[in-house]
Write an enzyme that holds these catalytic residues in place. Structure first.
Site, PDB file in Angstrom:
ATOM      1  N   SER A  57       0.921  -1.283   0.071  1.00  0.00           N
ATOM      2  CA  SER A  57       0.101  -0.005   0.031  1.00  0.00           C
ATOM      3  C   SER A  57       0.954   1.089   0.113  1.00  0.00           C
ATOM      4  CB  SER A  57      -0.893   0.055   1.626  1.00  0.00           C
ATOM      5  OG  SER A  57      -1.622   1.121   1.535  1.00  0.00           O
ATOM      6  N   TYR A 115      -2.283  -1.412  10.313  1.00  0.00           N
ATOM      7  CA  TYR A 115      -2.305  -1.527   8.881  1.00  0.00           C
ATOM      8  C   TYR A 115      -1.081  -1.014   8.373  1.00  0.00           C
ATOM      9  CZ  TYR A 115      -4.122  -1.131   4.170  1.00  0.00           C
ATOM     10  OH  TYR A 115      -4.254  -1.182   2.536  1.00  0.00           O
TER      11      TYR A 115
END
Length: 271
Positions: free
Chosen positions: A140, A153
């Site tokens: 990401s 995350y």
């Protein structure tokens, strides 16, 4: 891997979002597809969207290590070879370090990190045996920068990036016939925000609306970019203009990017 025709491609998290986009894009390139997800309804819809392609679908929970290894053996048995593995399945969590539970932290790491690493390790022998393999792990833009309330995350996506970049170097140094790419999507118009877990004090509706405003790229466009990156053997595949922007900021500013993120977060996350 200059041509994807008749290559056996494995895609996790294929029941929606980027995974579905990848399945359709790979089908259009002539791939034979092994698609998996925990969402069997969504997975069936993806299979139906892959017109004319050879497809087998599998229910797979990527947080289950043994299930992943069994899946790798099953795909090899079903297709005779494995050429491309895209570890795409992922989830999201929005909670501060002090507020998030151990259970939620473990949940996201089991899927977003261990799901990727076990998926890589389980399929790696088959990719090597194919003589023309490629592993693609989805990180990401949060694998580049830390963001408040995204610590878990961030932890998973930073770890995926480090693991994948290390693997790419190992494959080169060992002379193995396996290419390795790490994907860094920016905001993609998927359901990940709607299915995210939230801390007790989080305003879930505001968070999701904020994500929707920032999601600049469609899943199909993301898949197109990723497939092009695979064919070019790119080590780092950036998806979306926001991903390019964040990458540039990170390279230029180093740790000095943090005040910028703090200002954005104070306005949008701490209201």
């Amino acid at each position: 891997m200059k041509d994807l025709k008749n290559k056996v491609a494995v895609v996790t998290g294929a029941g929606s979002g980027i995974g579905r986009g990848l399945a359709k894009a790979l089908a259009s390139k002539g791939c034979r597809l092994a698609l998996s997800d925990v969402n069997e309804v969504g997975l069936a819809e993806t299979v139906a969207a892959c017109d004319g392609a050879e497809v087998k679908s599998y229910r797979l929970d990527v947080s289950d290590r043994d299930a992943i290894y069994a899946h790798a053996e099953q795909v090899r048995e079903d297709f005779g070879a494995v050429n491309l593995v895209i570890n795409n399945a992922g989830v999201a969590l929005s909670a501060s370090v002090s507020e998030m539970t151990d259970e939620d932290f473990k949940w996201i790491m089991d899927i977003d990190f261990w799901g990727v690493t076990h998926g890589t390790r389980a399929f790696l022998p088959h990719l090597i045996a194919s003589g023309d393999g490629h592993v693609v792990n989805v990180s990401s833009v949060f694998g580049f920068i830390g963001v408040p309330k995204q610590s878990a995350y961030n932890a998973a996506k930073f770890a995926v990036r480090g693991f994948t970049e290390s693997l790419r170097q190992e494959m080169k140094l060992e002379g193995q016939p396996v290419q390795v790419s790490c994907v860094h999507p920016g905001g993609i118009r998927t359901n990940i925000a709607n299915s995210a877990r939230m801390g007790k004090t989080e305003n879930a509706e505001a968070q999701r609306k904020g994500f929707d405003k920032l999601a600049m790229t469609t899943p199909d466009k993301a898949a197109e970019i990723i497939v092009k990156g695979i064919l070019k053997n790119e080590s780092r595949i950036l998806v979306g203009p926001d991903a390019w922007g964040i990458d540039v900021i990170n390279r230029l500013l180093g740790a000095a990017y943090q005040p910028l993120v703090e200002r954005f977060s104070r306005k949008n996350l701490y209201t």
